[in-house]
Design an enzyme around this catalytic site. Structure first.
Site, PDB file in Angstrom:
ATOM      1  N   PRO A 204       0.823  -1.210   0.000  1.00 46.12           N
ATOM      2  CG  PRO A 204      -0.814  -1.555   1.627  1.00 46.12           C
ATOM      3  CD  PRO A 204       0.447  -2.131   1.078  1.00 46.12           C
ATOM      4  N   GLY A 205       0.444   2.224  -0.775  1.00 47.28           N
ATOM      5  CA  GLY A 205       1.131   3.510  -0.782  1.00 47.28           C
ATOM      6  C   GLY A 205       2.358   3.564  -1.660  1.00 47.28           C
ATOM      7  CB  THR A 206       4.320   1.123  -3.577  1.00 48.40           C
ATOM      8  OG1 THR A 206       3.205   0.276  -3.849  1.00 48.40           O
ATOM      9  CG2 THR A 206       5.074   0.581  -2.389  1.00 48.40           C
ATOM     10  CE  LYS A 208      -1.231  -1.242  -4.942  1.00 47.47           C
ATOM     11  NZ  LYS A 208      -0.550  -0.765  -3.743  1.00 47.47           N
ATOM     12  CB  THR A 209      -3.988   4.644  -7.153  1.00 48.29           C
ATOM     13  OG1 THR A 209      -4.349   3.511  -6.368  1.00 48.29           O
ATOM     14  CG2 THR A 209      -5.219   5.298  -7.683  1.00 48.29           C
ATOM     15  CG  HIS A 424      19.532 -11.715   8.035  1.00 46.28           C
ATOM     16  ND1 HIS A 424      19.157 -12.693   8.937  1.00 46.28           N
ATOM     17  CD2 HIS A 424      18.973 -12.059   6.857  1.00 46.28           C
ATOM     18  CE1 HIS A 424      18.410 -13.581   8.309  1.00 46.28           C
ATOM     19  NE2 HIS A 424      18.276 -13.236   7.041  1.00 46.28           N
ATOM     20  CD  GLU A 425      18.555  -9.721   3.692  1.00 51.28           C
ATOM     21  OE1 GLU A 425      18.909 -10.421   2.719  1.00 51.28           O
ATOM     22  OE2 GLU A 425      17.598 -10.033   4.434  1.00 51.28           O
ATOM     23  CG  HIS A 428      20.863 -14.245   3.152  1.00 52.89           C
ATOM     24  ND1 HIS A 428      20.703 -15.570   3.431  1.00 52.89           N
ATOM     25  CD2 HIS A 428      19.879 -13.604   3.833  1.00 52.89           C
ATOM     26  CE1 HIS A 428      19.680 -15.730   4.247  1.00 52.89           C
ATOM     27  NE2 HIS A 428      19.151 -14.546   4.517  1.00 52.89           N
TER      28      HIS A 428
END
Ligand code: ADP
Ligand code: MG
Ligand code: ZN
Length: 609
Positions: A204-206, A208-209, A424-425, A428
């Site tokens: 939400p809020g990225t 899209k609309t 953490h990342e 990986h």
């Protein structure tokens, strides 16, 4: 409801007009002339009258002395009759010229009609007015088959790609759609099939609309906007009718864009029984699919949809010819956040001390909407202090306000959390880069996505459907990398690694029970899998082996995991300095693209297992 007011105004006007008309014909009787009838009789007997003009009941008396007098006669009786009753002699009367004038027919008829028709007209007016009102209400009650679609004229509220900051890849992909809407002929002539459906996926809020509207704005075509939840009402069949209506309207306006927002409200996987089997929703969804299948090759209509739950969408929606174009909108990284802030700061008077880069650094996990909101809050803060401009402190203060908002706190991370996620990342990615069999690192990020605090994206350098055992072993080691990095750096563990461990366990189990990759157990598969609809898509394994074998399987799974764990420890302990460098880079930049990442770690000698 301006129509209602108009009707009302008409009724009032008509009534007003009628009143004026009647009042003019029904003037109060004039003081009955200059003489009365007996005076007239006397005058006639005395031979002083030359001529009488009769108009209705009005008499115009022309005397011999060139005088004109007015009189009125009784309405019921004729003039001669009246006069003879008043003892006017026949000889005297014969000397008077009597002229009868027609009463004007219009006023005559009005005089008759208005008193009878006026009440009737008033009643008709009232009835008409009330039915008109009732009809308005009824129209609403019976309009539920029509889609409550908002049509944005391309010229009004026009949004373009310039109003969307960041989201470069999404914009690139959508540029193609824009080009098609602008010049469809070019594509049709060459026989190209144009995508019908574009699915925008993102939290939400990225934006899209916003992005969907920008596509319409760029292409300068009508944009039909509806929220999927509006299709579904309490009446069965309404949703499907609305879909039909929506597509019909849009087709008339083609080339155009239909935008179905929050499509997961109706596009959930059908038949899982989860979330309540909803017949109405299925019908609505089916209707959308039918409409999209019914597009001709040259239908210049593009259906865009947005969802933040792509995982629950029905696979029928994602089939070729439907929403086969999928665009993922990621949460913005630090430089994207900066440009979003810049965009929204345009119409706000910021003081020179505001450093948007610093604000972007302080706002990991904020979506575009959060950032827009942030600057708005800052402006409110400034206004509350009766200031005309916004300074850096106002913006910093509003960060907290936005962060403390209930829905956001979980996605927005503290500096400590950020550090842990970075290590953490880094774990990986370092393990992945150190193993020859692993796919190259494509992107490392500590921008939170859903439940994950960050992610390391590996992409195979070439398409291969077959995977070797050593590749799987490398994958397992990469999965353990996050866990090991956390443990070695902080001496402690967080829940962040739980998802990795879960994935590692199920992969190791699959290696043993499905791929026959365990030396000890050999080429056997265990457990029949079948899709049980009531559990959604989860595969439920039916146990078809002995307890003894189960123990053996568990041992083998454990061995795979242990091996992977050891590999990860070996890599990370021998490259601790590198781990720190990657983590620091992540803390600073949050996202490392492939080139940046490999530039940072330099030429690594692969550690062979
Ligand atoms: P979604 O539909 O993905 O939930 P919206 O498109 O409604 O999000 O975005 C809400 C608001 O957030 C927009 O109106 C805009 O002001 C702001 N916003 C979000 N993303 C961006 C972006 N990339 N650039 C500029 N503004 C953005
Ligand atoms: Mg939206
Ligand atoms: Zn992880």
């Amino acid at each position: 409801m301006p129509k209602l007011y108009k009707n009302f105004l008409w009724v009032v006007l008509i009534l007003f007009g009628l009143t004026i008309l009647t009042s003019s014909t029904y003037e109060p009787a004039k003081p009955s002339g200059d003489i009365n009838l007996s005076q007239l009789a006397e005058k006639i007997n005395a031979g002083g009258v030359e001529k009488i003009i009769v108009a209705g009941n009005d008499l115009e008396v022309h005397t011999t002395g060139e005088e004109i007098l007015r009189a009125r006669k009784e309405p019921e009786a004729g003039l001669t009759e009246t006069l003879s009753n008043l003892k006017v002699s026949a000889s005297a009367l014969s000397g008077v010229e009597i002229e009868v004038k027609e009463e004007s027919t219009a006023s005559f008829w009005l005089g008759i009609l208005i008193p009878t028709l006026l009440p009737l007209l008033i009643i008709i007016g009232i009835i008409w007015f009330t039915t008109q009102r009732a009809k308005g209400g009824m129209n609403q009650a019976f309009s539920f088959g029509r889609a409550n679609v908002k049509r944005l004229q391309a010229s009004k509220d026009r949004v373009t790609f310039n109003d969307v900051a960041g989201l470069k890849e999404a914009k690139q992909e959508l540029a193609e759609i824009v080009d098609f809407l602008k010049s469809p002929k070019k594509y049709l002539d060459i026989g190209a099939k144009i995508p019908r459906g574009v699915l925008l996926m993102g939290y939400p809020g990225t934006g899209k609309t916003l992005l969907a509207r920008a596509v319409a704005g760029e292409a300068n075509v009508p944009f039909f906007h509806i929220s999927a939840s509006e299709f579904v009402e309490m009446f069965v069949g309404v949703g499907a009718a609305r879909v039909r209506d929506l597509f019909e309207t849009a087709k008339k306006a083609a080339p155009a864009i239909i935008f179905i927002d929050e499509i997961d409200a109706i596009g959930r996987e059908r038949g899982t029984g989860l979330g309540g089997g909803h017949d109405e929703r299925e019908q609505t969804l089916n209707q959308i699919l039918v409409e999209m299948d019914g597009f001709e090759r040259d239908t210049k209509l593009i259906v865009m949809a947005a969802t933040n739950r792509a995982d629950v969408l029905d696979s029928a929606l994602l089939r070729p010819g439907r929403f086969d174009r999928r665009i993922i909108l990621d949460a913005p990284d630090i430089s994207e956040r900066e440009s979003i802030l810049k965009l929204h700061a345009k119409n706000k008077p910021l003081e020179t001390d505001v450093d948007l880069r610093k604000i972007a650094q302080r706002t990991p996990g904020f979506s575009g909407a959060d950032l827009a909101n942030l600057l708005n809050e800052a402006a409110i803060f400034a206004a509350q202090k009766n200031k005309k401009t916004v300074n850096h402190q106002d913006v910093l203060d509003s960060i907290e306000k936005v962060m403390l908002g209930p829905a956001r706190s979980s996605r927005i991370v503290s500096p400590k959390q950020k550090e842990i996620t970075a290590y953490h990342e880094a774990g990986h990615s370092l393990v992945a880069a150190s193993l020859k069999e692993s796919d190259p690192v494509h992107k490392v990020s500590i921008v939170a996505r859903g439940n994950a605090g960050g992610y390391t994206l590996k992409l195979p350098s070439e398409d291969n459907n077959l995977k070797t055992k050593s590749q799987f072993m490398a994958d397992l080691a990469v999965m353990m990398g996050g866990y090991v990095a956390e443990k070695l750096t902080f001496g402690d563990l967080t829940t962040g690694a739980s998802n990795d461990l879960e994935n590692a366990s199920s992969l190791a189990r699959a290696l043993v029970t499905r791929y026959g990759m365990s030396e000890k157990i050999g080429p056997l598969t265990f457990g029949k899998t079948n899709e049980m609809s009531f559990l959604g898509r989860n595969l439920v394994a039916e146990k078809s082996y002995s307890e003894a074998m189960a123990i053996k399987i568990d041992e083998e799974v454990r061995k795979f995991i242990d091996d992977a764990h050891k590999t990860a420890i070996k890599i990370i302990t021998s490259r601790k300095k590198l781990l720190k460098e990657i983590a620091n880079a992540l803390i600073e930049k949050e996202t490392l693209e492939q080139e940046e990442f490999y530039a940072l770690i330099g030429d690594l000698k692969p550690i062979l297992r």
